[in-house]
Scaffold this motif. Structure first.
Motif, PDB file in Angstrom:
ATOM      1  N   ILE A   1      11.722  26.981 -15.039  1.00 17.35           N
ATOM      2  CA  ILE A   1      11.436  27.727 -13.810  1.00 17.35           C
ATOM      3  C   ILE A   1      12.692  27.717 -12.945  1.00 17.35           C
ATOM      4  N   ASN A   2      13.197  28.892 -12.612  1.00 17.53           N
ATOM      5  CA  ASN A   2      14.398  28.984 -11.777  1.00 17.53           C
ATOM      6  C   ASN A   2      14.100  28.465 -10.363  1.00 17.53           C
ATOM      7  N   GLY A   3      14.946  27.558  -9.875  1.00 17.00           N
ATOM      8  CA  GLY A   3      14.793  27.033  -8.515  1.00 17.00           C
ATOM      9  C   GLY A   3      13.830  25.877  -8.398  1.00 17.00           C
ATOM     10  N   ALA A   4      13.293  25.381  -9.528  1.00 23.71           N
ATOM     11  CA  ALA A   4      12.332  24.275  -9.476  1.00 23.71           C
ATOM     12  C   ALA A   4      13.048  22.938  -9.631  1.00 23.71           C
TER      13      ALA A   4
ATOM     14  N   LEU B   1       6.052  23.991  -2.157  1.00 27.70           N
ATOM     15  CA  LEU B   1       5.860  22.682  -2.766  1.00 27.70           C
ATOM     16  C   LEU B   1       4.591  22.641  -3.601  1.00 27.70           C
ATOM     17  N   VAL B   2       4.664  21.857  -4.671  1.00 30.61           N
ATOM     18  CA  VAL B   2       3.499  21.546  -5.498  1.00 30.61           C
ATOM     19  C   VAL B   2       3.342  20.034  -5.499  1.00 30.61           C
ATOM     20  N   VAL B   3       2.178  19.561  -5.054  1.00 29.94           N
ATOM     21  CA  VAL B   3       1.901  18.133  -4.992  1.00 29.94           C
ATOM     22  C   VAL B   3       1.202  17.712  -6.282  1.00 29.94           C
ATOM     23  N   VAL B   4       1.773  16.717  -6.954  1.00 26.94           N
ATOM     24  CA  VAL B   4       1.253  16.247  -8.240  1.00 26.94           C
ATOM     25  C   VAL B   4       0.714  14.828  -8.054  1.00 26.94           C
ATOM     26  N   GLN B   5      -0.554  14.630  -8.383  1.00 28.38           N
ATOM     27  CA  GLN B   5      -1.188  13.317  -8.316  1.00 28.38           C
ATOM     28  C   GLN B   5      -1.214  12.703  -9.711  1.00 28.38           C
ATOM     29  N   LEU B   6      -0.753  11.431  -9.800  1.00 30.00           N
ATOM     30  CA  LEU B   6      -0.701  10.735 -11.082  1.00 30.00           C
ATOM     31  C   LEU B   6      -1.929   9.853 -11.257  1.00 30.00           C
ATOM     32  N   ALA B   7      -2.500   9.887 -12.468  1.00 30.86           N
ATOM     33  CA  ALA B   7      -3.611   8.988 -12.766  1.00 30.86           C
ATOM     34  C   ALA B   7      -3.115   7.567 -12.949  1.00 30.86           C
ATOM     35  N   ASP B   8      -2.014   7.411 -13.663  1.00 32.94           N
ATOM     36  CA  ASP B   8      -1.402   6.108 -13.900  1.00 32.94           C
ATOM     37  C   ASP B   8       0.113   6.310 -13.945  1.00 32.94           C
TER      38      ASP B   8
ATOM     39  N   ALA C   1       0.827  -1.208   0.000  1.00 35.13           N
ATOM     40  CA  ALA C   1       0.000   0.000   0.000  1.00 35.13           C
ATOM     41  C   ALA C   1       0.859   1.255   0.000  1.00 35.13           C
ATOM     42  N   TRP C   2       1.959   1.238   0.792  1.00 38.29           N
ATOM     43  CA  TRP C   2       2.869   2.391   0.789  1.00 38.29           C
ATOM     44  C   TRP C   2       3.413   2.649  -0.607  1.00 38.29           C
ATOM     45  N   SER C   3       3.933   1.606  -1.209  1.00 36.50           N
ATOM     46  CA  SER C   3       4.577   1.752  -2.508  1.00 36.50           C
ATOM     47  C   SER C   3       3.598   2.273  -3.554  1.00 36.50           C
ATOM     48  N   ALA C   4       2.373   1.749  -3.514  1.00 43.28           N
ATOM     49  CA  ALA C   4       1.373   2.193  -4.481  1.00 43.28           C
ATOM     50  C   ALA C   4       0.990   3.651  -4.243  1.00 43.28           C
ATOM     51  N   GLU C   5       0.863   4.038  -2.971  1.00 39.38           N
ATOM     52  CA  GLU C   5       0.457   5.409  -2.659  1.00 39.38           C
ATOM     53  C   GLU C   5       1.556   6.405  -2.982  1.00 39.38           C
ATOM     54  N   VAL C   6       2.776   6.064  -2.577  1.00 38.93           N
ATOM     55  CA  VAL C   6       3.904   6.971  -2.848  1.00 38.93           C
ATOM     56  C   VAL C   6       4.180   7.059  -4.339  1.00 38.93           C
ATOM     57  N   GLY C   7       3.977   5.946  -5.064  1.00 38.48           N
ATOM     58  CA  GLY C   7       4.243   5.937  -6.495  1.00 38.48           C
ATOM     59  C   GLY C   7       3.252   6.753  -7.299  1.00 38.48           C
ATOM     60  N   ARG C   8       2.124   7.116  -6.720  1.00 32.89           N
ATOM     61  CA  ARG C   8       1.118   7.919  -7.424  1.00 32.89           C
ATOM     62  C   ARG C   8       1.255   9.411  -7.125  1.00 32.89           C
ATOM     63  N   GLU C   9       2.356   9.784  -6.495  1.00 35.52           N
ATOM     64  CA  GLU C   9       2.507  11.186  -6.129  1.00 35.52           C
ATOM     65  C   GLU C   9       3.919  11.679  -6.434  1.00 35.52           C
ATOM     66  N   LEU C  10       4.013  12.875  -6.973  1.00 34.55           N
ATOM     67  CA  LEU C  10       5.280  13.559  -7.203  1.00 34.55           C
ATOM     68  C   LEU C  10       5.262  14.883  -6.444  1.00 34.55           C
ATOM     69  N   THR C  11       6.443  15.405  -6.213  1.00 32.19           N
ATOM     70  CA  THR C  11       6.549  16.689  -5.513  1.00 32.19           C
ATOM     71  C   THR C  11       7.464  17.621  -6.296  1.00 32.19           C
ATOM     72  N   ILE C  12       6.958  18.806  -6.580  1.00 29.19           N
ATOM     73  CA  ILE C  12       7.760  19.846  -7.203  1.00 29.19           C
ATOM     74  C   ILE C  12       8.164  20.832  -6.121  1.00 29.19           C
ATOM     75  N   GLN C  13       9.442  21.039  -5.953  1.00 30.27           N
ATOM     76  CA  GLN C  13       9.938  22.008  -4.976  1.00 30.27           C
ATOM     77  C   GLN C  13      10.457  23.244  -5.702  1.00 30.27           C
ATOM     78  N   ILE C  14      10.017  24.372  -5.228  1.00 31.45           N
ATOM     79  CA  ILE C  14      10.465  25.641  -5.826  1.00 31.45           C
ATOM     80  C   ILE C  14      11.168  26.437  -4.729  1.00 31.45           C
ATOM     81  N   ARG C  15      12.453  26.623  -4.906  1.00 32.81           N
ATOM     82  CA  ARG C  15      13.250  27.355  -3.930  1.00 32.81           C
ATOM     83  C   ARG C  15      13.180  28.863  -4.228  1.00 32.81           C
ATOM     84  N   PRO C  16      13.254  29.677  -3.185  1.00 29.46           N
ATOM     85  CA  PRO C  16      13.247  31.133  -3.407  1.00 29.46           C
ATOM     86  C   PRO C  16      14.486  31.575  -4.186  1.00 29.46           C
ATOM     87  N   VAL C  17      14.293  32.324  -5.226  1.00 32.79           N
ATOM     88  CA  VAL C  17      15.381  32.849  -6.042  1.00 32.79           C
ATOM     89  C   VAL C  17      15.194  34.354  -6.160  1.00 32.79           C
ATOM     90  N   GLU C  18      16.264  35.066  -5.955  1.00 33.82           N
ATOM     91  CA  GLU C  18      16.181  36.525  -6.020  1.00 33.82           C
ATOM     92  C   GLU C  18      15.764  36.978  -7.415  1.00 33.82           C
TER      93      GLU C  18
END
Length: 309
Positions: free
Chosen positions: A150-153, A127-134, A56-73
């Protein structure tokens, strides 16, 4: 001696056991087999729960991505967040994407920085949370290329996290199987000692059987039948107690343990619900214990008789 002889001869309802059901040896062995079956069933049930949770962990984690955007001047964070969400939503295989608010981002830092800190003056990554359909059809490479604008992404696919989860679950499962093997060895040794003790206690009866021409195979069969019955009874009682154990633990976990401990235990074992497949594994302990008991006792009796003859 004659009375003992007739007590061992076949009756209409079957042969009387050499180890009587109400004897001290029979009750002690039944208790021992029940305990071993209970420990085996609990260990096997725990392995099944961890394995199911890992899947269940693997399936749940595998359906989600994370985009991190760091502060850039020179970059506007809110504009970059909207761009990242738009790029993610236009990627094939993505079901949806949303940017976490500042409050949500700060709450993620509380386990490390503590609660009550005012982080409004600090430019923290968003952070931007991305949910995958498949996950199989999602074009992760295209999304990664688009985010380079995107700078810092940066994109986190959680592959390292999934690997750690799978490694931890595999270690727990392997440890459980090793414990199960040790319990099996202890059960075999206990049956051997109990069988040899029963043979020593009924030495005169065995001598009488030899005197009237009974073969070692016949005597071993009499012991095997009695020990098979003990194995079935002990295995059934142990499996039944194990099922009740998981039911009680599942009901008591939420009320006895603190909320933090309950969450951590729940991550590892779920809600302690075995399911039909878990129940099948636990009940499989019954025939395994019975057959192990019967075979071990038969081999021990034949070896004992061959040494004594």
């Amino acid at each position: 001696m004659i009375r003992q002889l007739f007590a061992l001869l076949p009756r209409r309802g079957g042969a009387a056991p050499i180890v009587p059901e109400k004897s001290v040896a029979g009750r002690t062995l039944l208790l021992l087999v029940t305990i071993m079956a209970f420990l085996s069933a609990v260990t096997l049930g725990g392995v099944v729960l961890v394995q199911k949770s890992a899947i269940a962990w693997s399936a749940e984690v595998g359906r989600e991505l994370t985009i991190q955007i760091r502060p850039v001047e020179g970059e506007v964070m809110e504009s970059n967040l909207r761009t990242a969400v738009s790029l993610a939503q236009s990627t094939p295989g993505v079901a949806g994407a949303r940017a976490l608010s500042i409050e949500e981002s700060q709450s993620l830092l509380e386990p490390w920085l503590g609660a009550g800190l005012d982080l409004s003056a600090i430019a923290i990554p968003r952070l931007v949370v991305v949910q995958l359909a498949d996950p199989a059809e999602a074009d992760i490479e295209q999304l990664q290329r688009n985010l380079s604008a995107i700078n810092g992404a940066s994109l986190d696919t959680h592959a390292a996290w999934r690997q750690q989860l799978n490694t931890m679950a595999g270690t727990v499962v392997l440890s459980g199987l090793l414990v199960l093997g040790l319990i099996g060895v202890a059960t075999v040794l206990a049956i051997i000692f109990a069988t040899r003790g029963a043979m020593a206690t009924n030495r005169e009866i065995v001598d009488v059987l030899h005197f009237i021409g009974a073969s070692n195979k016949f005597i071993a069969g009499a012991f095997q039948g009695r020990f098979l019955s003990i194995g079935l009874q002990g295995g059934f009682l142990g499996a039944l107690f194990a099922i009740l154990f998981f039911l009680l633990i599942g009901m008591a976990a939420g009320s006895v343990l603190p909320s933090e401990a309950t969450a951590q235990v729940g991550v590892l074992f779920g809600r302690f619900l075995l399911g039909w497949d878990g129940m099948a594994f636990v009940l499989a302990v019954v025939p395994v214990i019975a057959v192990l008991t019967a075979i071990t006792s038969r081999m021990t009796v034949r070896r004992y008789l061959s040494e004594a003859s």
